[in-house]
Each structure stands twice: as structure tokens, then as C-alpha cells.
Design an enzyme around this catalytic site. Structure first.
Site, short mmCIF file in Angstrom:
data_model
loop_
_atom_site.label_atom_id
_atom_site.label_comp_id
_atom_site.label_asym_id
_atom_site.label_seq_id
_atom_site.Cartn_x
_atom_site.Cartn_y
_atom_site.Cartn_z
CG ASN A 10 -1.72 1.22 1.41
OD1 ASN A 10 -1.82 2.03 0.49
ND2 ASN A 10 -2.33 1.39 2.57
CD1 TRP A 11 3.50 0.69 -2.79
CD2 TRP A 11 3.91 1.87 -4.64
NE1 TRP A 11 4.26 -0.09 -3.62
CE2 TRP A 11 4.53 0.60 -4.76
CE3 TRP A 11 4.03 2.78 -5.70
CZ2 TRP A 11 5.27 0.23 -5.89
CZ3 TRP A 11 4.76 2.40 -6.83
CH2 TRP A 11 5.37 1.14 -6.91
CE LYS A 12 0.00 3.25 4.66
NZ LYS A 12 -0.05 3.39 6.10
CG HIS A 95 -5.89 1.92 4.97
ND1 HIS A 95 -5.47 2.82 5.92
CD2 HIS A 95 -4.88 1.02 4.82
CE1 HIS A 95 -4.25 2.47 6.32
NE2 HIS A 95 -3.88 1.38 5.67
CD GLU A 97 -2.97 5.37 6.65
OE1 GLU A 97 -2.91 5.43 5.41
OE2 GLU A 97 -2.09 4.83 7.35
CD GLU A 167 -3.83 -2.66 7.06
OE1 GLU A 167 -2.72 -2.94 6.60
OE2 GLU A 167 -4.38 -1.56 6.88
N GLY A 173 2.09 1.79 10.82
CA GLY A 173 3.07 2.87 10.71
C GLY A 173 3.72 3.23 12.03
CB SER A 213 4.73 -2.33 12.01
OG SER A 213 4.31 -0.99 12.23
N GLY A 234 2.61 -1.35 4.36
CA GLY A 234 2.74 0.07 4.10
C GLY A 234 4.19 0.46 3.92
N GLY A 235 4.82 0.93 5.00
CA GLY A 235 6.19 1.44 4.94
C GLY A 235 7.17 0.55 4.20
C1 PEP Z 1 -1.01 -0.05 6.06
O1 PEP Z 1 -1.19 1.14 6.15
O2 PEP Z 1 -1.78 -0.75 5.37
C2 PEP Z 1 0.12 -0.62 6.77
C3 PEP Z 1 0.07 -1.88 7.12
O3 PEP Z 1 1.16 0.22 7.05
P1 PEP Z 1 2.56 -0.16 7.78
O4 PEP Z 1 3.04 -1.43 7.15
O5 PEP Z 1 3.46 1.01 7.47
O6 PEP Z 1 2.26 -0.31 9.21
#
Ligand code: PEP
Length: 250
Positions: A10-12, A95, A97, A167, A173, A213, A234-235
Site C-alpha cells: 500500500n504505497w499510500k 483502510h 486512514e 490491520e 506505521g 508494521s 505500508g512502509g
Molecule cells: C497499512 O497502512 O496498510 C500498513 C500496514 O502500514 P505499515 O506497514 O506502514 O504499518
């Protein structure tokens, strides 16, 4: 039948179109030998250039959001047809966010899910509890409610095409990962609720990811759990680490 694992990035809101092409080029050789389904979910404006860049590879492309109407006066929104025409196969919805910053409700997510399925997009439906909800002991109730509302009016046949991403909001994050046991416990509960809504066949077919994470260091333990069928990343999806995650079994 064994469920094939699915690892999605998920490149956001992180890459311009030219940066997205560079990242895709970097990742292509790193994920080429993966035995899992590999998906890059990218900002809407990056879909066309990323689809062109990954053509002929094992990478599938997805959007990060869609709107549930077909077309019309919805300034700034993106439709299922737009995503498909741009070359997206998958789409993330719900999501945390988007739920948090953009006030999306469970009912919105249900409408998005039905629209994505109607149009032939593969949905990745996110759910998850906050730290306060976990501490209040309502994590399972909360997630059961999110799933029950999201899947209202969705047939068993369609439900099997859906990917659910568990999640925990407190792990996104933050560098705080749920332990593999915590993640498994909730993913199993999600499979159980799908079994209650539909049947065992549907519960066994649906794929459930963990997200929060996940990285090259912790992915192996998480992905070894019986009810964790992949990751939403994500990251770490913006780094060569993503290649290590999709090759966690090598
Ligand atoms: C996400 O936002 O879907 C996610 C899992 O982010 P991260 O891996 O950065 O926690």
C-alpha cells in the site's frame, strides 16, 4: 484447496508518477521469483504508468480507494470503471486512514465492496481495532461488526473473491507489530465470522491478510500462522525489503 498467499504493498500518498515508475523498476527483479500473489496498490495517478512498467511481470496493480457510484458529480473521486480502464485489478477499501481522516463508514465500505464486485475488481477490505478498543476488550466485537456490515448483501460466491486485511490501527506505521499469536487470533475470528455469515466452504476460501508494521524481520513468523494468508504492507512496500517479504518462504 490451499489458499495462495497474497502480499500487497500500500504505497499510500508517497510517490509521484515518475517516482512510482522508479520504485516499480527497482522492485520488479526483487519479487520476480515470488510464489505468492504480488500486488502494488498505488495512488490513482500512478496506476497507468505503473501498469505499463510492470507489464509482462508477475506484479498485479491495485488502487487505494474507489467511490461506489458509477459516475457523476463527485469531484475528486474515482470510479470502479476508471480503475479498471487504467489497468487496476485490485482495490483497497476501508483502510483505517480513510475511515479516520475521510470519515468513511462501514456502510460506505459495504457499498464500495458491492460496486467493486459488480465491476470485477478484486477487493481488499480492511478492518481493525484501535488501541482503546483493544484495551476495552471489544476488539472481537468491533471487528465482527465491521465484517458483518461490509459483507451485507454480498453472495457467498462473491465473498470468496474478497481479500480481508486485518490491520490493528495501533500497529499501522508505528513500528509496533501485533505478535503472531495476536494477529492469528483475530484472523481466525474473522474466518469464523465469515463461516457464520456464509458457510465453511466460503470461510476456507477467503484470504485474510495481516497488516501493521510487517517487515522483512517479522513476516516469516506472521505468515507461518494458519489463518494469515498474506500481508498488506505500508512502509516496507516502498523499500527493497518488500522483495524479502514476498520471498519469506525461501
Ligand atoms: C497499512 O497502512 O496498510 C500498513 C500496514 O502500514 P505499515 O506497514 O506502514 O504499518
Amino acid at each position: 484447496m490451499a489458499r495462495k498467499k497474497i502480499i500487497a504493498g500500500n504505497w499510500k500518498m508517497n510517490k509521484t508518477p515518475s517516482e512510482a515508475v522508479e520504485l516499480a523498476k527497482t522492485l520488479i527483479p526483487l519479487v520476480a521469483d515470488a510464489d505468492v500473489d504480488v500486488v502494488f496498490c498505488v495512488p490513482a495517478i500512478d496506476i497507468v504508468p505503473v501498469v505499463e512498467t510492470v507489464q509482462g511481470t508477475n506484479i498485479h496493480v491495485g488502487g487505494e480507494n474507489l467511490y461506489f457510484e458509477d459516475k457523476g458529480a463527485y469531484t475528486g473521486e474515482i470510479s470502479a470503471d476508471m480503475l479498471l480502464d487504467a489497468g487496476a485489478e485490485y482495490v483497497i477499501m476501508g483502510h483505517s486512514e480513510r475511515r479516520g481522516y475521510f470519515h468513511e463508514t462501514d456502510e460506505d465500505i459495504n457499498r464500495k465492496l458491492k460496486k467493486a464486485l459488480e465491476k470485477g475488481l478484486k477487493p481488499i477490505v480492511c478492518c481493525g481495532e484501535s488501541l482503546a478498543q483493544r484495551e476495552q476488550g471489544i476488539c472481537f466485537d468491533w471487528i465482527r461488526m465491521q465484517i458483518k456490515i461490509a459483507f451485507q448483501g454480498v453472495s457467498a460466491e462473491d465473498a470468496k473473491k474478497v481479500v480481508i486485511a486485518y490491520e490493528p490501527i495501533w500497529a499501522i506505521g508505528t513500528g509496533k507489530t501485533a505478535t503472531a499469536d495476536q494477529a492469528e487470533e483475530v484472523c481466525k475470528a474473522i474466518r469464523d465470522v465469515i463461516g457464520e455469515i456464509y458457510d465453511t466452504d466460503t470461510a476456507e476460501a477467503i484470504r485474510i491478510q495481516y497488516g501493521g508494521s510487517m517487515n522483512a524481520g517479522n513476516c516469516r513468523e506472521l505468515l507461518a500462522k494458519p489463518d494469515i494468508d498474506g500481508g498488506l504492507i505500508g512502509g516496507a512496500s516502498l523499500k527493497p525489503d518488500f522483495g524479502k517479504i514476498v520471498n519469506y518462504d525461501k
